[in-house]
Design an enzyme around this catalytic site. Structure first.
Site, PDB file in Angstrom:
ATOM      1  N   ALA A  83       0.864  -1.187   0.000  1.00 58.10           N
ATOM      2  CA  ALA A  83       0.000   0.000   0.000  1.00 58.10           C
ATOM      3  C   ALA A  83       0.896   1.232   0.000  1.00 58.10           C
ATOM      4  O   ALA A  83       2.078   1.165   0.358  1.00 58.10           O
ATOM      5  CB  ALA A  83      -0.903   0.013   1.229  1.00 58.10           C
ATOM      6  N   ASP A  84       0.304   2.342  -0.412  1.00 54.55           N
ATOM      7  CA  ASP A  84       1.012   3.619  -0.333  1.00 54.55           C
ATOM      8  C   ASP A  84       0.783   4.276   1.026  1.00 54.55           C
ATOM      9  O   ASP A  84       1.652   4.979   1.534  1.00 54.55           O
ATOM     10  CB  ASP A  84       0.559   4.534  -1.477  1.00 54.55           C
ATOM     11  CG  ASP A  84       0.860   3.884  -2.816  1.00 54.55           C
ATOM     12  OD1 ASP A  84       2.034   3.559  -3.061  1.00 54.55           O
ATOM     13  OD2 ASP A  84      -0.082   3.647  -3.597  1.00 54.55           O
ATOM     14  N   LYS A  94      -3.935   3.099  -2.456  1.00 53.17           N
ATOM     15  CA  LYS A  94      -3.106   2.242  -3.298  1.00 53.17           C
ATOM     16  C   LYS A  94      -3.137   2.768  -4.737  1.00 53.17           C
ATOM     17  O   LYS A  94      -3.975   3.571  -5.099  1.00 53.17           O
ATOM     18  CB  LYS A  94      -3.640   0.799  -3.274  1.00 53.17           C
ATOM     19  CG  LYS A  94      -3.499   0.156  -1.908  1.00 53.17           C
ATOM     20  CD  LYS A  94      -3.969  -1.288  -1.860  1.00 53.17           C
ATOM     21  CE  LYS A  94      -3.543  -2.126  -3.026  1.00 53.17           C
ATOM     22  NZ  LYS A  94      -2.092  -2.112  -3.295  1.00 53.17           N
ATOM     23  N   GLY A  95      -2.204   2.275  -5.526  1.00 49.75           N
ATOM     24  CA  GLY A  95      -2.187   2.659  -6.934  1.00 49.75           C
ATOM     25  C   GLY A  95      -0.941   3.405  -7.357  1.00 49.75           C
ATOM     26  O   GLY A  95      -0.827   3.842  -8.499  1.00 49.75           O
ATOM     27  N   GLY A  97       1.649   2.152  -8.115  1.00 44.72           N
ATOM     28  CA  GLY A  97       2.181   1.392  -9.253  1.00 44.72           C
ATOM     29  C   GLY A  97       1.184   1.277 -10.397  1.00 44.72           C
ATOM     30  O   GLY A  97       1.394   0.499 -11.334  1.00 44.72           O
ATOM     31  N   GLU A 103      -5.924  -4.659  -8.675  1.00 44.88           N
ATOM     32  CA  GLU A 103      -5.694  -4.978  -7.252  1.00 44.88           C
ATOM     33  C   GLU A 103      -7.016  -5.063  -6.498  1.00 44.88           C
ATOM     34  O   GLU A 103      -7.218  -5.955  -5.668  1.00 44.88           O
ATOM     35  CB  GLU A 103      -4.783  -3.908  -6.622  1.00 44.88           C
ATOM     36  CG  GLU A 103      -3.367  -3.967  -7.165  1.00 44.88           C
ATOM     37  CD  GLU A 103      -2.473  -2.838  -6.697  1.00 44.88           C
ATOM     38  OE1 GLU A 103      -1.256  -2.987  -6.788  1.00 44.88           O
ATOM     39  OE2 GLU A 103      -2.984  -1.799  -6.242  1.00 44.88           O
ATOM     40  N   LYS A 121       4.592   3.829   5.773  1.00 42.26           N
ATOM     41  CA  LYS A 121       3.259   3.857   5.146  1.00 42.26           C
ATOM     42  C   LYS A 121       2.118   3.939   6.174  1.00 42.26           C
ATOM     43  O   LYS A 121       0.966   4.036   5.807  1.00 42.26           O
ATOM     44  CB  LYS A 121       3.048   2.586   4.318  1.00 42.26           C
ATOM     45  CG  LYS A 121       4.189   2.198   3.384  1.00 42.26           C
ATOM     46  CD  LYS A 121       4.178   3.006   2.135  1.00 42.26           C
ATOM     47  CE  LYS A 121       5.194   2.558   1.108  1.00 42.26           C
ATOM     48  NZ  LYS A 121       4.910   1.304   0.461  1.00 42.26           N
TER      49      LYS A 121
HETATM   50  C1  5RP Z   1       0.538  -0.588  -6.881  1.00 43.81           C
HETATM   51  C2  5RP Z   1       0.268  -0.433  -5.439  1.00 43.81           C
HETATM   52  C3  5RP Z   1       1.364  -0.770  -4.488  1.00 43.81           C
HETATM   53  O1  5RP Z   1       0.900  -1.705  -3.585  1.00 43.81           O
HETATM   54  C4  5RP Z   1       1.806   0.465  -3.767  1.00 43.81           C
HETATM   55  O2  5RP Z   1       2.111   1.473  -4.711  1.00 43.81           O
HETATM   56  C5  5RP Z   1       3.020   0.192  -2.873  1.00 43.81           C
HETATM   57  O3  5RP Z   1       4.113  -0.089  -3.679  1.00 43.81           O
HETATM   58  P1  5RP Z   1       5.570  -0.286  -3.077  1.00 43.81           P
HETATM   59  O4  5RP Z   1       5.563  -1.573  -2.345  1.00 43.81           O
HETATM   60  O5  5RP Z   1       6.467  -0.281  -4.292  1.00 43.81           O
HETATM   61  O6  5RP Z   1       5.859   0.899  -2.191  1.00 43.81           O
HETATM   62  O7  5RP Z   1      -0.784  -0.040  -5.010  1.00 43.81           O
HETATM   63  O8  5RP Z   1      -0.513  -0.118  -7.670  1.00 43.81           O
END
Ligand code: 5RP
Length: 223
Positions: A83-84, A94-95, A97, A103, A121
């Site tokens: 998660a972000d 989230k998102g 990525g 997801e 986070k």
């Molecule tokens: C991708 C997501 C990821 O879970 C989120 O961005 C966390 O990524 P990371 O583990 O690289 O920090 O939601 O769409």
């Protein structure tokens, strides 16, 4: 411990939630990549995975883990994803990525959502990380205007100077300036806007467990 080491630690810790002889839901991102690498050590004990992105699918397949279409699998015991941001109720943003829509689909077909994050986070209120929203490009201006009315600023995510195109062929807005104090209501409202594919608030599909990597080890929170 570096952030990369924390991600490795929590990716490995998530293996404890994978039940033998099942298909596991797999998220997307740098933390999930650590989980996928760890999952390779169990690949003979599981049937395979349902993946939330082309990137995770490629990584799973490269490690010899079979990937099933989401439609082939009525229910998954567990979904593992990063998660972000995650708050103290298990609500998430989230998102980062750009994989939020898939997801959310895989999360919705899973009985348990195990969120794997490092402690950067863990937040009291969602909204500091720019909120990703997957949108249909013809609705861009109307959706940007709607976020402006809420006091936010929505920018089209770019890659190499062009709008980033998601695995679903759509675009992403990143919205700053929001305080998401009621994630359930916010998610329900924004998901109704014409042209919104998915908003990156995961409240209806919140985490059931959070594995939080800290310098003292992995802490487990259940919601
Ligand atoms: C991708 C997501 C990821 O879970 C989120 O961005 C966390 O990524 P990371 O583990 O690289 O920090 O939601 O769409």
């Amino acid at each position: 411990m570096t952030q990369d080491e924390l991600k490795t630690l929590v990716g490995q810790a998530a293996l404890a939630y994978v039940q033998p002889n099942t298909i596991v839901g797999v998220g997307t991102g740098s933390t999930v990549n650590k989980f996928i690498d760890a999952l390779a050590s169990m690949k003979t004990q599981i049937k395979g995975a349902v993946s939330s992105s082309e990137a995770s699918t490629a990584r799973l397949k490269a490690l010899g883990i079979p990937v099933f279409d989401s439609n082939e699998v009525p229910e998954l015991a567990v979904y593992i994803d990063g998660a972000d941001e995650i708050d103290h109720h298990g609500y998430m943003v989230k998102g980062g990525g750009a994989a939020l829509t898939r997801e959310k689909i895989v999360a919705a077909q899973s009985k348990q959502f195990v969120c794997i994050v490092d402690e950067s986070k863990w937040v009291p209120v969602l909204g500091h990380f720019p909120l990703p929203v997957e949108i249909i490009p013809m609705a861009t201006q109307r959706i940007q205007a709607a976020f402006s009315q809420m006091g936010g600023h929505a920018a089209v995510r770019l890659r190499d100077g062009q709008p980033l195109v998601t695995d679903n062929g759509q675009h992403i807005l990143d919205v700053t300036g929001l305080q998401i104090s009621d994630p359930m209501a916010f998610e329900s409202a924004v998901n109704q806007w014409p042209g919104v594919v998915t908003v990156g608030v995961f409240a209806h599909q919140k985490a059931t467990t959070c594995l939080l990597a800290t310098a003292e080890g992995v802490k487990t929170m259940t919601f």
